[in-house]
Design a protein around this motif. Sequence first.
Motif, short mmCIF file in Angstrom:
data_model
loop_
_atom_site.label_atom_id
_atom_site.label_comp_id
_atom_site.label_asym_id
_atom_site.label_seq_id
_atom_site.Cartn_x
_atom_site.Cartn_y
_atom_site.Cartn_z
N ASN A 80 0.82 -1.20 0.00
CA ASN A 80 0.00 0.00 0.00
C ASN A 80 0.85 1.25 0.00
O ASN A 80 1.68 1.43 0.87
N HIS A 87 -3.76 6.42 5.42
CA HIS A 87 -4.16 5.07 5.81
C HIS A 87 -5.15 5.16 6.97
O HIS A 87 -4.88 5.82 7.97
N TYR A 122 -6.45 2.84 9.55
CA TYR A 122 -6.15 1.53 10.13
C TYR A 122 -7.21 1.13 11.13
O TYR A 122 -7.52 1.88 12.05
N ALA A 166 -6.59 4.58 1.86
CA ALA A 166 -6.72 3.13 1.97
C ALA A 166 -7.24 2.75 3.35
O ALA A 166 -6.77 3.27 4.36
N ILE A 170 -7.24 -0.18 5.96
CA ILE A 170 -6.37 -1.33 6.20
C ILE A 170 -6.74 -1.99 7.52
O ILE A 170 -6.66 -1.38 8.58
#
Length: 140
Positions: free
Chosen positions: A35, A40, A42, A75, A77
């Motif tokens: 990635n 991000h 998370y 993203a 994750i």
Amino acid sequence: MKKLLLIGVISVLLAACGQTTGGDRAEGAKDLSMNDAKVHVYYFHGKMRCVTCVNLQEVAQQAIVENFAGNNDVAFIEVDFSEKANEALAEKYEIVFSSLVIACGDQYKDITDQSFALVMRNPEGLKELIVQETNYFLNN
């Protein structure tokens, strides 16, 4: 009084997090090693998860899919912090229980407390918080 009640509710939720197992890796979760997104989001969890923790993952992932689909700079994750391969990442963000962290480079914001307070009673409010914090990192 409200603060004490909130702390009590969060404590009960966190204590319950070890009572049931979670399902398979969520559809759309990305491999950590592949990635290169700017931001991000998370979702950290252990092997055992309660209903609230599973809902937190679902709402957080929905927020990203609904608002940032096709944006390669963001993203979602999923990270099982109990796996040895994820140990360093969990240590970086000081993770010890299910958590939601939004990160960009060396900067990050842990929104775990707000997330647990919102996820069951106001999931749309949680989505708004995630989008707001994600946009902050995208624009700065």
